[in-house]
Scaffold this active site. Sequence first.
Site, PDB file in Angstrom:
ATOM      1  CG  HIS A   1      -2.154  -1.107   1.080  1.00  0.00           C
ATOM      2  ND1 HIS A   1      -2.864  -1.433   1.996  1.00  0.00           N
ATOM      3  CD2 HIS A   1      -2.430  -1.734  -0.042  1.00  0.00           C
ATOM      4  CE1 HIS A   1      -3.791  -2.458   1.620  1.00  0.00           C
ATOM      5  NE2 HIS A   1      -3.535  -2.552   0.484  1.00  0.00           N
TER       6      HIS A   1
ATOM      7  N   GLY B   1      -2.019  -9.647  12.279  1.00  0.00           N
ATOM      8  CA  GLY B   1      -2.663  -8.314  12.672  1.00  0.00           C
ATOM      9  C   GLY B   1      -3.204  -7.565  11.588  1.00  0.00           C
TER      10      GLY B   1
HETATM   11  P1  OAD Z   1      -7.584  -3.063  10.198  1.00  0.00           P
HETATM   12  O1  OAD Z   1      -7.659  -1.755  11.095  1.00  0.00           O
HETATM   13  O2  OAD Z   1      -8.486  -3.336   9.355  1.00  0.00           O
HETATM   14  O3  OAD Z   1      -7.265  -4.406  11.128  1.00  0.00           O
HETATM   15  C1  OAD Z   1      -6.161  -4.283  12.205  1.00  0.00           C
HETATM   16  C2  OAD Z   1      -6.342  -5.632  12.822  1.00  0.00           C
HETATM   17  O4  OAD Z   1      -5.311  -5.781  13.819  1.00  0.00           O
HETATM   18  C3  OAD Z   1      -7.702  -6.255  13.510  1.00  0.00           C
HETATM   19  O5  OAD Z   1      -8.076  -7.543  13.003  1.00  0.00           O
HETATM   20  C4  OAD Z   1      -7.045  -6.261  14.822  1.00  0.00           C
HETATM   21  O6  OAD Z   1      -8.117  -7.419  15.535  1.00  0.00           O
HETATM   22  C5  OAD Z   1      -5.656  -6.460  14.936  1.00  0.00           C
HETATM   23  N1  OAD Z   1      -5.000  -6.225  15.936  1.00  0.00           N
HETATM   24  C6  OAD Z   1      -5.232  -5.226  16.930  1.00  0.00           C
HETATM   25  N2  OAD Z   1      -4.035  -5.091  17.660  1.00  0.00           N
HETATM   26  C7  OAD Z   1      -3.134  -6.219  17.474  1.00  0.00           C
HETATM   27  C8  OAD Z   1      -1.929  -6.693  17.972  1.00  0.00           C
HETATM   28  N3  OAD Z   1      -1.511  -6.037  19.088  1.00  0.00           N
HETATM   29  N4  OAD Z   1      -1.510  -7.698  17.401  1.00  0.00           N
HETATM   30  C9  OAD Z   1      -2.291  -8.310  16.263  1.00  0.00           C
HETATM   31  N5  OAD Z   1      -3.154  -7.817  15.940  1.00  0.00           N
HETATM   32  C10 OAD Z   1      -3.706  -6.909  16.327  1.00  0.00           C
HETATM   33  O7  OAD Z   1      -5.939  -3.037   9.378  1.00  0.00           O
HETATM   34  P2  OAD Z   1      -5.593  -3.820   8.001  1.00  0.00           P
HETATM   35  O8  OAD Z   1      -5.832  -4.931   8.132  1.00  0.00           O
HETATM   36  O9  OAD Z   1      -4.156  -3.352   8.050  1.00  0.00           O
HETATM   37  O10 OAD Z   1      -5.330   0.273   3.315  1.00  0.00           O
HETATM   38  O11 OAD Z   1      -6.356  -2.779   7.147  1.00  0.00           O
HETATM   39  C11 OAD Z   1      -6.107  -3.237   5.667  1.00  0.00           C
HETATM   40  C12 OAD Z   1      -6.027  -2.067   5.036  1.00  0.00           C
HETATM   41  O12 OAD Z   1      -7.341  -1.018   4.939  1.00  0.00           O
HETATM   42  C13 OAD Z   1      -4.953  -0.795   5.384  1.00  0.00           C
HETATM   43  O13 OAD Z   1      -3.500  -1.119   4.741  1.00  0.00           O
HETATM   44  C14 OAD Z   1      -5.400   0.332   4.751  1.00  0.00           C
HETATM   45  C15 OAD Z   1      -6.574   0.100   5.261  1.00  0.00           C
HETATM   46  O14 OAD Z   1      -7.683   1.148   4.862  1.00  0.00           O
HETATM   47  C16 OAD Z   1      -5.537   1.463   2.514  1.00  0.00           C
HETATM   48  O15 OAD Z   1      -5.113   2.439   3.035  1.00  0.00           O
HETATM   49  C17 OAD Z   1      -5.528   1.079   1.039  1.00  0.00           C
END
Ligand code: OAD
Length: 247
Positions: free
Chosen positions: A118, A186
Amino acid sequence: MLDATALHRLRTARRVVALTGAGISAESGVPTFRDAQTGLWAKYRAEELATPEAFLENPRLVWNWYVWRRQLTAQAQPNPGHLALVQFQERFDSFTLITQNVDGLHARAGSRDVIELHGSIATTLCFDERTPVTDFVDDGQTSPRCPRCGALLRPGVVWFGESLPPAALQRAEQAAASCDVMLSIGTSSLVQPAAGLPLVAKRRGALLIEVNPSPTPLTPHADRVLSGPAGQVLPQLLRQLGGTDLG
Ligand code: OAD
């Protein structure tokens, strides 16, 4: 803790891939995307700011949100989860780290050759030409302008509705399709095409391990789920593998 069967698969794996999302940086103090926003930004959803349409409608608002996130990430330090993945790279013949994060914390921890699906928040691009720009003036009024052509400047990240950098996506797909073990760490597994990579690996016979404190749409497909924060689970996994003890 990983059971003996899965641990054996991981120990003997030749090719390992890890896909990370915002959750791995949560313990560094960088808010995840789907956390409720706080302070100044509480009335917006991240999804409403991270689009080309939102930017064109109100460039200053979106630009300022990224200035704020850039400052947050610049102050943040890699946490034990990022550091454990650096050790994973040393441990396996082939280890590919794919991230959806734009915060650069994997590279700052010491991971090499990270595939940034990204983009990167540290870079600025000309909106029209998509070329990197380093010298520009921010007068605080409109969003800063490209010194070459006068177009708006934008952060070097991929927004909703935009294509991913083709070379990065191709490398990620190839790595996913040919690995023995895939770790999904994560990420809410909601955003395509990144969310599809672990399933590509699984279809090709890889062991799929998810690391997340909460269930996601990927959870039912995972062979193993290590439920907990990445900053604890990954150092533990490394210890189980017989790697460096990160304490
Ligand atoms: P999200 O904010 O959608 O999800 C974060 C995930 O991390 C959730 O499933 C939480 O349960 C988990 N989480 C929280 N704390 C944690 C910890 N300490 N250890 C492990 N996991 C934990 O973020 P992404 O999946 O990265 O894209 O989102 C994907 C994309 O959507 C991003 O790259 C961005 C966003 O909009 C763009 O901007 C194109």
